[in-house]
Scaffold this motif. Structure first.
Motif, short mmCIF file in Angstrom:
data_model
loop_
_atom_site.label_atom_id
_atom_site.label_comp_id
_atom_site.label_asym_id
_atom_site.label_seq_id
_atom_site.Cartn_x
_atom_site.Cartn_y
_atom_site.Cartn_z
N MET A 1 0.85 -1.19 0.00
CA MET A 1 0.00 0.00 0.00
C MET A 1 0.89 1.24 0.00
SD MET A 1 -2.83 1.17 2.81
CE MET A 1 -3.73 2.70 2.60
N THR A 2 0.67 2.11 -0.99
CA THR A 2 1.48 3.31 -1.11
C THR A 2 1.03 4.36 -0.11
OG1 THR A 2 0.03 4.17 -2.83
CG2 THR A 2 1.91 2.86 -3.54
N GLN A 3 1.98 5.15 0.36
CA GLN A 3 1.69 6.21 1.30
C GLN A 3 1.37 7.50 0.56
OE1 GLN A 3 5.20 6.40 3.73
NE2 GLN A 3 4.38 4.93 5.22
N SER A 4 0.54 8.31 1.18
CA SER A 4 0.22 9.62 0.62
C SER A 4 1.35 10.59 0.94
CB SER A 4 -1.10 10.12 1.19
OG SER A 4 -0.98 10.31 2.60
N LEU A 5 1.26 11.79 0.33
CA LEU A 5 2.29 12.79 0.56
C LEU A 5 2.35 13.18 2.03
CD1 LEU A 5 4.38 14.84 -0.39
CD2 LEU A 5 2.51 16.40 -0.97
N GLY A 6 1.21 13.36 2.66
CA GLY A 6 1.22 13.73 4.08
C GLY A 6 1.83 12.66 4.96
#
Length: 334
Positions: A1-6
């Motif tokens: 699962m990719t992380q968001s910018l925040g």
């Protein structure tokens, strides 16, 4: 699962051990905006180029790639920006007039002034030290001999490259695993958990003692004024489970020149047997008392008594002693 910018920016901030207030103080961004960026909620932000500037400053402060952060923000901006909206949004002065940021600016200014004063004082001391080295008194003699002696003394007395405890900056870094580090700097003890990629800096003036588990040796790194120092692979005592090193004025020069930390050899305290002197012929044996009777081989020989010189007998007679002890006198033949 990719992380968001925040999530990426928040993870980078926590890895460096910074709080939101510290990031706000360094970037001059309102803490409310920083929290909104970490939540991926960009509605409270002014919008337009200001949002990009906030994201870039935030990423630079926490050590995150600025280009990657801006690329992620462009994807987010395309989702929440309405069609036809101009890139330039309304700028509100809240960024520069935040109460907490204004209150925290005074310690920053004082700290910066202190650093500048210390830096200037260090330069003046270094210049004074070099001038004193050039003015070393020369031995009496010809001028050429004095110049030669000064040229031989200067390289050995002025070594600004070797750090001292007054100029040393020591950094302990963890590469891949969290390390529980116990440090005693100038008598003050602290315990910190260094996260992977994290760094703990020390500027002691007398001594620094570090202790960490020997199982984490492969992840531990040490730097002295930016120079990597090789750490020991095992404790000095094989029975211990922690590696303990100490840096002070006695060994900081050796550590810098060798590029690694080595334990000093411990002198052996095992008592040595004292050899007993062999009995000599003149000294009596402990088992033999002076009053002991001599052995058969040591029977004293009778001393010779001096012989008495016989007096010459009278020519007219021979003297013979009888049992009575009286001499018998016989007439000698003519």
């Amino acid at each position: 699962m990719t992380q968001s910018l925040g999530q990426k920016l928040r993870a980078a901030r926590e890895a460096k051990g910074l709080t939101i207030s510290e990031v706000a103080e360094q970037t001059r961004i309102s803490p409310m905006y920083i929290e909104s960026i970490e939540r991926d909620d960009y509605k409270p932000l002014p919008g337009g180029i200001f949002n990009k500037g906030f994201v870039r400053s935030f990423a630079r402060c926490v050590g995150f790639d600025e280009h990657e952060a801006l690329a992620d923000y462009k994807q987010i901006e395309a989702q929440f920006r309405p069609e036809g909206e101009e890139l330039l949004g309304k700028y509100t002065p809240e960024v520069l007039t935040d109460d907490r940021a204004a209150q925290s600016s005074l310690p920053t200014i004082l700290f910066a002034g202190l650093i500048i004063a210390l830096f200037s004082g260090g330069i003046l001391l270094l210049i004074n030290y070099i001038q004193r080295g050039n003015e070393l008194p020369s031995a009496p003699g010809p001028q050429t001999a004095a110049n030669d002696s000064n040229s031989q003394l200067l390289p050995t007395t002025t070594r600004p490259d070797i750090p001292t405890m007054q100029t040393a900056k020591i950094e302990f870094r963890s590469e891949t695993e969290p390390i529980s580090l116990s440090a005693t700097a100038d008598g003050k003890t602290s315990i910190d958990v260094i996260p992977p990629g994290g760094t703990k800096s020390f500027e002691p003036r007398e001594s620094l003692r570090l202790s960490y588990s020997k199982s984490l040796t492969s992840s531990a790194r040490l730097f002295l004024n930016g120079k990597p120092i090789e750490l020991p692979a095992a404790p000095s005592n094989p029975m211990r489970t922690a590696i303990e090193i100490q840096i002070d004025s006695r060994n900081i020069g050796k550590i810098w020149e060798r590029g690694k930390y080595e334990f000093e050899p411990v002198a052996s305290t095992t008592p040595t047997a004292t050899a007993k002197p062999a009995p000599t012929a003149s000294s009596p044996s402990p088992e033999t008392s002076p009053a002991a009777s001599p052995s058969p081989r040591q029977t004293p020989k009778p001393t010779a008594t001096p012989q008495k010189t016989a007096s010459p007998s009278p020519p007219a007679a021979n003297v013979n002693r009888s049992l009575t002890g009286k001499p018998d006198v016989k007439p000698s033949p003519n």
